[in-house]
Design a protein around this motif. Sequence first.
Motif: not given
Length: 375
Positions: A301-319
């Motif tokens: 799976p793709t790993k997204l690290t250092n998520i501190t806000s919903p907008s950061t998670l949204e940006t990573g998922l959209l990317d």
Amino acid sequence: MSDRPRRSTRQAARPVPVASTSSPSRPKRVSQPIEPAEQLRILLESPKSILTKVDVADVFNLAAWEMLSAESRAALAKLLPPTAFVDYTPSLDASHPASSDMMVIDTDPNASRPVNPSAIFNNPHFLAAAQTFQDHLFSGWLSPPHLEKVQVFQKRIEEGSLAAPWKDEVWLEENAETTQALSSASSTTLAGFVESSSLFRPAKKLLTRVFDLHRMSSHGVSRGAAQIKLTTLVKEGTIQEGDILAYRRTFTTLNITVEKDAIIHSIDPKTHSLTVLTEGGTAKDVPSYLLDSLPQNPSLPTKLTNITSPSTLETGLLDTDGRVEKSARPNGNAWKAITVWRRRTGVDAIPGDKRGGRENHGTLFYLRSVYYNEH
């Protein structure tokens, strides 16, 4: 003998009181009797009514009921439930599957039936309603000025002219794309168009209100729960390891709906930032082997690290999804686009369940509001 004078020991004569020559006191004014209609109005509408100072059981009781005429009891009996009468027999309604022709069906009460005082006048629900009437009377809610305000309020609701600022704020959060599009247009050109067109003239006030609210929101107007950060929810246990963060947002200008699930793999104990795992590309669901146990070093799976806000998670998922370019992403409220799913202890997952038996705990926006209200 000495020539020194001696002090006299005789007391001085007291002055004789003089009779008062002022005019005699005026007689007290006799209060004028209050007309029965005005007396009844004060009794039922005024906060100074004596009914606000007495025990309701002394006013609403069986003795007062029996003092009423037969016509009055007949009119009031229609407001009483069937259980208020002595001859009430519990029975099933005709629509009940277990009812039969032999069973007694409840009928409407009438004045000839004796009232059961323990079932109505001593009933806690009746006494609570009577005390609520006292509270409304004492607060002035039954007075004509207040009733007039209520009528104006209801009329404005029917006309749609009643403004609630908190509804405007919620609308702005849920329709960020619309307000962004409106604000990007030339306000001067739009205002001239509205003025010149009789068809759109009624929308002038609405558009003006939208522009004003957008200008307020662009200056960072936030309050209460909006000050709470995602890391605070993680620190307090509202967001936990193993939770699935389900993202969903519709981009109307592109006619695309992005749905992606991300499972929380780990939480940094110092910064409370998240590390999440999600499937690459446009796939929505988390791989099934991650639903029951989380491996230490996942490779696929793709790993997204250092998520501190919903907008950061949204940006990573959209990317990761790759269908929406950064230039086409409006400024939306990511708190409402992400839902938390958590597995309940002792409940096995249903075969085919894409989230491993997890339950919907609400959006991050909802959980943040709950945390704010509780703290």
